[in-house]
Design a protein around this motif. Structure first.
Motif, PDB file in Angstrom:
ATOM      1  N   ALA A   1      89.854-123.301  41.567  1.00 16.13           N
ATOM      2  CA  ALA A   1      89.551-124.311  40.543  1.00 16.13           C
ATOM      3  C   ALA A   1      88.247-125.007  40.900  1.00 16.13           C
ATOM      4  CB  ALA A   1      90.693-125.308  40.440  1.00 16.13           C
ATOM      5  N   GLU A   2      87.289-124.255  41.388  1.00 19.08           N
ATOM      6  CA  GLU A   2      85.988-124.806  41.766  1.00 19.08           C
ATOM      7  C   GLU A   2      84.907-123.787  41.453  1.00 19.08           C
ATOM      8  OE1 GLU A   2      85.622-125.459  45.997  1.00 19.08           O
ATOM      9  OE2 GLU A   2      86.943-123.770  46.444  1.00 19.08           O
ATOM     10  N   TYR A   3      83.674-124.194  41.626  1.00 19.84           N
ATOM     11  CA  TYR A   3      82.510-123.329  41.413  1.00 19.84           C
ATOM     12  C   TYR A   3      82.434-122.787  39.983  1.00 19.84           C
ATOM     13  CZ  TYR A   3      82.312-123.358  46.549  1.00 19.84           C
ATOM     14  OH  TYR A   3      82.247-123.735  47.863  1.00 19.84           O
ATOM     15  N   LEU A   4      83.046-123.503  39.013  1.00 23.35           N
ATOM     16  CA  LEU A   4      82.982-123.151  37.585  1.00 23.35           C
ATOM     17  C   LEU A   4      83.676-121.836  37.260  1.00 23.35           C
ATOM     18  CD1 LEU A   4      79.287-124.188  36.694  1.00 23.35           C
ATOM     19  CD2 LEU A   4      81.392-125.537  36.521  1.00 23.35           C
ATOM     20  N   TYR A   5      84.595-121.408  38.129  1.00 28.04           N
ATOM     21  CA  TYR A   5      85.333-120.180  37.800  1.00 28.04           C
ATOM     22  C   TYR A   5      86.187-120.422  36.560  1.00 28.04           C
ATOM     23  CZ  TYR A   5      88.427-116.161  38.105  1.00 28.04           C
ATOM     24  OH  TYR A   5      89.125-115.013  37.810  1.00 28.04           O
ATOM     25  N   LYS A   6      86.173-119.474  35.649  1.00 29.57           N
ATOM     26  CA  LYS A   6      86.850-119.528  34.352  1.00 29.57           C
ATOM     27  C   LYS A   6      86.174-120.496  33.372  1.00 29.57           C
ATOM     28  CE  LYS A   6      90.217-116.558  34.916  1.00 29.57           C
ATOM     29  NZ  LYS A   6      90.233-115.280  34.156  1.00 29.57           N
ATOM     30  N   GLU A   7      85.118-121.173  33.834  1.00 36.71           N
ATOM     31  CA  GLU A   7      84.368-122.061  32.949  1.00 36.71           C
ATOM     32  C   GLU A   7      83.047-121.441  32.522  1.00 36.71           C
ATOM     33  OE1 GLU A   7      84.017-126.131  34.310  1.00 36.71           O
ATOM     34  OE2 GLU A   7      85.728-125.844  35.670  1.00 36.71           O
ATOM     35  N   ASN A   8      82.548-120.509  33.325  1.00 33.70           N
ATOM     36  CA  ASN A   8      81.282-119.859  33.032  1.00 33.70           C
ATOM     37  C   ASN A   8      81.455-118.355  33.231  1.00 33.70           C
ATOM     38  OD1 ASN A   8      78.539-118.703  33.482  1.00 33.70           O
ATOM     39  ND2 ASN A   8      77.874-120.834  33.326  1.00 33.70           N
ATOM     40  N   PRO A   9      81.114-117.511  32.243  1.00 31.16           N
ATOM     41  CA  PRO A   9      81.334-116.067  32.355  1.00 31.16           C
ATOM     42  C   PRO A   9      80.500-115.396  33.431  1.00 31.16           C
ATOM     43  CG  PRO A   9      80.036-116.582  30.387  1.00 31.16           C
ATOM     44  CD  PRO A   9      80.514-117.892  30.930  1.00 31.16           C
ATOM     45  N   ARG A  10      79.517-116.106  33.960  1.00 33.57           N
ATOM     46  CA  ARG A  10      78.691-115.530  35.023  1.00 33.57           C
ATOM     47  C   ARG A  10      79.337-115.670  36.401  1.00 33.57           C
ATOM     48  NH1 ARG A  10      73.446-114.663  33.279  1.00 33.57           N
ATOM     49  NH2 ARG A  10      72.960-115.549  31.220  1.00 33.57           N
ATOM     50  N   VAL A  11      80.437-116.409  36.478  1.00 34.04           N
ATOM     51  CA  VAL A  11      81.123-116.632  37.762  1.00 34.04           C
ATOM     52  C   VAL A  11      82.296-115.643  37.856  1.00 34.04           C
ATOM     53  CG1 VAL A  11      82.292-118.285  39.242  1.00 34.04           C
ATOM     54  CG2 VAL A  11      80.462-119.053  37.714  1.00 34.04           C
ATOM     55  N   LEU A  12      82.267-114.770  38.848  1.00 36.99           N
ATOM     56  CA  LEU A  12      83.254-113.712  38.997  1.00 36.99           C
ATOM     57  C   LEU A  12      83.933-113.801  40.357  1.00 36.99           C
ATOM     58  CD1 LEU A  12      81.017-110.703  37.820  1.00 36.99           C
ATOM     59  CD2 LEU A  12      82.467-112.145  36.380  1.00 36.99           C
ATOM     60  N   LEU A  13      85.127-113.222  40.461  1.00 35.27           N
ATOM     61  CA  LEU A  13      85.742-112.981  41.765  1.00 35.27           C
ATOM     62  C   LEU A  13      85.284-111.618  42.285  1.00 35.27           C
ATOM     63  CD1 LEU A  13      89.409-114.260  41.250  1.00 35.27           C
ATOM     64  CD2 LEU A  13      87.386-115.516  42.013  1.00 35.27           C
ATOM     65  N   SER A  14      85.576-111.336  43.538  1.00 37.19           N
ATOM     66  CA  SER A  14      85.080-110.107  44.171  1.00 37.19           C
ATOM     67  C   SER A  14      85.537-108.858  43.424  1.00 37.19           C
ATOM     68  CB  SER A  14      85.549-110.045  45.623  1.00 37.19           C
ATOM     69  OG  SER A  14      84.985-111.088  46.384  1.00 37.19           O
ATOM     70  N   LEU A  15      86.822-108.803  43.050  1.00 36.40           N
ATOM     71  CA  LEU A  15      87.322-107.622  42.343  1.00 36.40           C
ATOM     72  C   LEU A  15      86.745-107.538  40.934  1.00 36.40           C
ATOM     73  CD1 LEU A  15      91.061-107.493  43.471  1.00 36.40           C
ATOM     74  CD2 LEU A  15      89.146-106.108  44.280  1.00 36.40           C
ATOM     75  N   GLU A  16      86.434-108.678  40.345  1.00 41.91           N
ATOM     76  CA  GLU A  16      85.785-108.673  39.031  1.00 41.91           C
ATOM     77  C   GLU A  16      84.348-108.162  39.143  1.00 41.91           C
ATOM     78  OE1 GLU A  16      88.414-112.440  37.319  1.00 41.91           O
ATOM     79  OE2 GLU A  16      86.337-112.744  37.958  1.00 41.91           O
ATOM     80  N   MET A  17      83.693-108.456  40.254  1.00 41.66           N
ATOM     81  CA  MET A  17      82.368-107.890  40.499  1.00 41.66           C
ATOM     82  C   MET A  17      82.458-106.374  40.631  1.00 41.66           C
ATOM     83  SD  MET A  17      79.144-107.683  41.072  1.00 41.66           S
ATOM     84  CE  MET A  17      78.420-109.307  41.219  1.00 41.66           C
ATOM     85  N   ASP A  18      83.504-105.875  41.315  1.00 44.38           N
ATOM     86  CA  ASP A  18      83.704-104.432  41.414  1.00 44.38           C
ATOM     87  C   ASP A  18      83.836-103.814  40.020  1.00 44.38           C
ATOM     88  OD1 ASP A  18      83.660-104.652  44.151  1.00 44.38           O
ATOM     89  OD2 ASP A  18      85.390-103.350  44.445  1.00 44.38           O
ATOM     90  N   GLN A  19      84.604-104.469  39.166  1.00 43.40           N
ATOM     91  CA  GLN A  19      84.794-103.963  37.807  1.00 43.40           C
ATOM     92  C   GLN A  19      83.463-103.955  37.052  1.00 43.40           C
ATOM     93  OE1 GLN A  19      87.641-106.182  35.494  1.00 43.40           O
ATOM     94  NE2 GLN A  19      87.319-104.973  33.645  1.00 43.40           N
ATOM     95  N   ALA A  20      82.688-105.021  37.199  1.00 38.62           N
ATOM     96  CA  ALA A  20      81.396-105.090  36.517  1.00 38.62           C
ATOM     97  C   ALA A  20      80.459-103.984  36.995  1.00 38.62           C
ATOM     98  CB  ALA A  20      80.764-106.464  36.741  1.00 38.62           C
ATOM     99  N   LEU A  21      80.471-103.717  38.287  1.00 39.96           N
ATOM    100  CA  LEU A  21      79.640-102.634  38.833  1.00 39.96           C
ATOM    101  C   LEU A  21      80.129-101.285  38.315  1.00 39.96           C
ATOM    102  CD1 LEU A  21      79.276-103.895  42.520  1.00 39.96           C
ATOM    103  CD2 LEU A  21      77.403-103.581  40.890  1.00 39.96           C
ATOM    104  N   ARG A  22      81.442-101.130  38.283  1.00 38.50           N
ATOM    105  CA  ARG A  22      82.028 -99.863  37.833  1.00 38.50           C
ATOM    106  C   ARG A  22      81.698 -99.592  36.370  1.00 38.50           C
ATOM    107  NH1 ARG A  22      86.577-100.976  39.847  1.00 38.50           N
ATOM    108  NH2 ARG A  22      87.662-101.754  38.004  1.00 38.50           N
ATOM    109  N   GLU A  23      81.728-100.654  35.558  1.00 36.18           N
ATOM    110  CA  GLU A  23      81.486-100.509  34.127  1.00 36.18           C
ATOM    111  C   GLU A  23      80.020-100.687  33.753  1.00 36.18           C
ATOM    112  OE1 GLU A  23      84.063-103.450  32.489  1.00 36.18           O
ATOM    113  OE2 GLU A  23      85.892-102.282  32.851  1.00 36.18           O
ATOM    114  N   LYS A  24      79.164-100.884  34.776  1.00 37.54           N
ATOM    115  CA  LYS A  24      77.730-101.094  34.546  1.00 37.54           C
ATOM    116  C   LYS A  24      77.496-102.226  33.534  1.00 37.54           C
ATOM    117  CE  LYS A  24      76.251 -96.405  35.725  1.00 37.54           C
ATOM    118  NZ  LYS A  24      77.516 -96.016  36.363  1.00 37.54           N
TER     119      LYS A  24
END
Length: 927
Positions: free
Chosen positions: A618-641
């Motif tokens: 509940a910090e660092y604007l997670y879920k408040e800004n679409p540019r803020v990701l968790l580590s596994l979400e970054m993996d998904q973004a890389l996978r999906e380009k």
């Protein structure tokens, strides 16, 4: 296979590790083992064949062999006649189906660090040498003194990363993974053993404590024991003229140059592979990696490049004892799969020892008081305890021992039982949790019922908790011994019986760890039921792109799922949960609920591998800004380009989000490596992208250090922060991010403007409480499953027949989760391979004549072992189900329940003995 058994020239059975041989040896030479302060002599301390370690003679440098029979100083001074120059090397041909390489490591030789003067300053020692200084079997018999003048030091410094993370003095780019923790441990033990206040300072680059409960140990050293942690890489030490002290000059974090003088300096030297091991690997055709450790895949962590040859321990890569033990079991599991068709074909059955009938004999008790090295003897007057025990009723023999658990002492106990016609044994030492089975087996081999044994835990309940009041600790030890003797005198022989084993396993969790555990059991020929809560297999591994060393995860998971679903011995239950568990080791009955249907599964062992989850901050604007990701979400973004990532010009990673904080005081172990891996992926997409990793301690342990090195070379920028000055993240009206972090070098705030921000959040466990209750297994304060013993039984629970693997045990990367799953399968197969298990012994029995039928015992029994017989209006214990917890006996209002081995009479006698001493002490104080 041809093997050579090298002569040690010292009889291990006779050696008592007194050190006289090494002390009198006139030949000073470098010793590759770097163990003991006899490191520069021909006689060295060897851990290879004995625990505690015994001495051995180096034939290559010994004057007896070099000068044709001259010298023999060691033989002249050896008090036990252990030196034996008649020994010769033996060559043997053996036939094997598999090979397991567990050849360990070589401590780095710090003489190459000229600026640290290891070879010239007597009070500069290595970490292992300092261990020997603290050891009761060491050169100073456990007294904390420095080598040059035997003065007790008041200031000791530890320098980290000596021979690790270094390409200047050596070719060891890896982190040795264990040095930070052993330095902390040594600092704490040194402060505990020092008679005077001891200043302990550890100089480090990154404090790497990523293991289970390690972070809390680090905090405890800092906050409770006052160990100073100084973040600085020391370049040079200097002698202090006119003394044997050393001066350390170093730069503080704010750039100031400081000088401190210390009595001793400990070099935390790292782990490396010896030339002999490298040569053996070459002979066997086993491929090694760039750091010269065995080359293995993350998906087959104990399999070498040669089929049928497996590896475990430090030759697989730098690691600590718990991980080494896990890998040992994993390698055994892999071997067992290949050899399952030949199981027991070469096995030798243990001899059956005839039990002596002592029922009509008066108690004759033997008491053995252990020094436990210096764990007990440095606080408790063990000789006084021994002499006191001799005065107590029924005691026929008393004796001290340096290590009661050693093989030598086990043989001695058997000899004393026969020599003095003992019919009961009391050992005053450490915890029965680890060593009681060893002593029970020993007296059983001497012809006694194994239950005619008592342990007085004078270490955990005495010397460790009363280390600052030795006289009181000694009095307490006497009380404990007296109580144990009184209980032993009343102890009757107990009877055990055999129960058949259901040769099937239950695995809970369909992630990578669960699937590998199921395949491990099925590969050994056992039927397996695999229960997964979701409607698909694969778990969180489906969200990963690559392992830390670049292996694609997706194809591996796909292949494992296919193996599991097509295996004839594995039944998969998807969308299912375990609703109820009955029974005991070897004979469990679990109810599996699947979409409203219930199936009863019979199994002899269970493996819990329910995985973990990403903490949602509940910090660092997670879920408040679409540019803020968790580590596994970054993996998904890389996978999906995802264009958010592929088009980014600046990326920031923030570490320890939700980890290493008061709410979750543990390191999640995988985050640093994962972030560095993702940072490198971003650099592959756009080499000109600005990539920042904001961290507290960069914990790329072991061979993962090479990732950190590569990232720095590729231009990834690492900025450190502390818990009190966490990064601040804000967004403007358009959603653009600004990350502000204080640069620890400049001392000024830096403002970063990332296009994407990745949060390395903690790993947590969910829905574990129900399973813990069903299987009667404990949890840690952090919610992870608690194993029976961190080092000795790292995948076992205290509840027999139940095992743990994967993230539910503690956060870990995929290769370690797979190894632990294979280890759990190996441990479970030990149960399933038996035709029967032993039950009975310490169990409850109800006196039907005294039972009122109140059923209080039925309600409190956690194992469902007590039934109410309505017709007779009495309760009855099913001793096959009873685990001897004693809850029923404590609850029964009429005391009609007897727990064998802990009868009411035995308990009351112990209490009376304790009260008698208390009254005596009070009278003495009053007088």
């Amino acid at each position: 296979m041809k093997v050579r058994h090298q002569a040690r020239y010292i009889d291990m059975a006779k050696c008592i590790a007194c050190g006289l041989c090494a002390e009198k040896c006139p030949k000073k030479v470098p010793d590759e083992y770097n163990l003991g302060l006899a490191k520069r002599k021909s006689v060295y301390l060897s851990y290879a064949q004995a625990v505690p370690p015994k001495y051995a003679i180096d034939k290559e440098t010994c004057l007896y062999f070099k000068k044709g029979g001259k010298c023999k100083a060691c033989e002249k001074f050896c008090p036990t006649g252990a030196v034996d120059f008649s020994q010769v090397d033996e060559d043997k041909d053996i036939s094997v189906g598999t090979v397991i390489l567990s050849m360990g490591f070589r401590p780095y030789d710090p003489t190459q660090y000229g600026a640290y003067h290891y070879a010239n300053f007597p009070n500069v020692v290595t970490g292992l040498e300092f261990e020997r200084i603290l050891a009761a079997a060491g050169p100073f018999h456990g007294h904390l003194v420095r080598p040059s003048d035997h003065k007790e030091p008041t200031r000791i410094a530890w320098l980290q990363c000596v021979g690790s993370r270094d390409l200047n003095h050596c070719d060891n780019s890896h982190c040795s993974a264990v040095c930070c923790m052993y330095a902390i441990k040594e600092a704490i033990i040194a402060k505990e053993h020092s008679k005077e206040p001891l200043d302990a300072a550890i100089f480090f680059m990154d404090m790497r404590t990523p293991g289970k409960e390690f972070e809390k140990y680090y905090w405890r050293a800092r906050d409770e024991f006052g160990v100073r942690f100084i973040r600085s890489r020391v370049h040079t030490i200097d002698p202090v003229p006119g003394t044997d002290d050393v001066a350390i000059r170093y730069l503080t974090e704010d750039g100031a140059l400081e000088t401190e003088i210390f009595d001793m300096l400990v070099l935390s030297n790292g782990l490396e592979v010896s030339p002999q091991v490298q040569e053996l690997a070459k002979t066997l055709g086993v491929k090694v990696n760039a750091n010269k450790f065995a080359d293995t895949s993350s998906f087959t962590p104990v399999a070498t490049s040669q089929p049928g040859i497996y590896v475990c321990g430090a030759f697989q890569g730098p690691k600590d004892i718990p991980q080494s033990v896990m890998e040992a079991s994993a390698a055994a599991a892999a071997s067992s799969e290949l050899l399952s068709s030949a199981r027991f074909s070469l096995a030798k059955k243990k001899p059956v020892f005839e039990e002596r009938d002592v029922s009509r004999e008066e108690p004759r008790i033997g008491v053995f008081v252990c020094h436990c090295g210096i764990n007990i003897a440095s606080v408790v007057d063990v000789e006084a305890v021994r002499d006191y025990a001799q005065t107590l009723p029924y005691v026929a023999h008393v004796e001290n021992s340096l290590f009661a658990c050693s093989q030598d002492t086990q043989e001695l106990i058997k000899e004393r039982i026969r020599e003095h016609n003992l019919n009961r044994v009391v050992v005053a030492s450490c915890t029965p949790r680890t060593h009681e089975p060893t002593f029970q087996e020993t007296i059983k081999e001497a012809g006694l019922n194994k239950y005619l044994f008592q342990m007085a835990n004078i270490r955990d309940q005495g010397s460790w908790v009363h280390m600052n009041v030795p006289e009181a600790a000694t009095r307490r030890a006497k009380d404990q011994v007296r109580m144990a003797i009184a209980t032993a005198a009343l102890q009757p022989p107990l009877v055990e019986f055999d129960l058949p084993v259901t040769k099937a396993g239950l695995v809970i969790g369909g992630g990578v760890a669960g699937m590998e555990a199921a395949l491990g059991l099925a590969g050994q020929g056992y039927k397996v039921d695999l229960v997964e809560k979701k409607d698909f297999l694969g778990g969180h591994a489906l969200k990963l792109n690559h392992t830390w060393n670049g292996e694609a995860v997706g194809p591996y998971v796909e292949s494992v799922v296919k193996k599991v679903t097509s295996h004839p011995r594995i039944t998969v239950h998807l969308g299912a949960e375990v609703a109820n568990v009955e029974g005991f080791v070897g004979n469990f009955k679990s109810t599996v609920a699947t979409q409203g249907r219930e199936t009863v599964v019979e199994h002899g062992a269970a493996i819990i591998a329910i995985g973990g989850h990403s903490f949602k901050p509940a910090e660092y604007l997670y879920k408040e800004n679409p540019r803020v990701l968790l580590s596994l979400e970054m993996d998904q973004a890389l996978r999906e380009k995802n264009p958010l990532v592929t088009g980014a010009q600046c990326a920031v990673f923030i570490q320890c989000v939700g980890s290493r904080e008061p709410e979750r005081p543990y390191c999640s172990r995988v985050c640093c490596s994962h972030s560095v891996e993702s940072a490198l992926e971003l650099k592959k997409i756009n080499p000109d992208m600005d990539v920042y990793v904001l961290y507290r301690d960069l914990r790329t342990y072991g061979l993962r250090e090479n990732l950190y090195k590569e990232a720095r070379e590729k231009g990834v920028i690492f900025i450190r922060f502390d818990l009190e000055n966490k990064p601040q993240v804000v967004q403007d009206a358009g959603g653009a991010l600004t990350v502000t972090v204080r640069d620890h070098i400049l001392g000024l705030p830096m403002h970063l403007h990332p296009d994407v921000l990745t949060l390395a959040s903690a790993i947590i466990v969910k829905d574990q409480e129900k399973l813990a209750q069903l299987f009667k297994v404990p949890l840690t304060n952090d919610g992870f499953f608690l194993e029976a013993h961190m080092k000795l039984r790292p995948v076992d629970f205290a509840t027999d027949g139940v095992f743990v693997a994967g993230l539910a045990h503690y956060p870990k990367p995929m290769d370690e989760a797979i190894a632990q799953a294979q280890a759990a399968a190996a441990r479970a197969s030990v149960v399933l391979a038996q035709d029967a298990i032993r039950a009975g012994g310490v169990v409850a029995q109800i006196d039907a004549d005294k039972c009122s039928g109140c059923q209080a015992c039925v309600g409190v029994c956690p194992f469902g072992a007590i039934d109410y017989k309505e017709r007779e209006d009495v309760c009855e214990v099913n001793q096959a189900l009873c685990k001897g917890c004693g809850t029923c006996a404590a609850t029964c209002p009429s005391e009609c329940i007897t727990l064998f081995g802990f009868s009411h009479k035995q308990i009351y006698t112990q209490v009376d003995e304790a009260l008698e001493e208390l009254e005596s002490a009070m009278e003495e104080a009053a007088g």
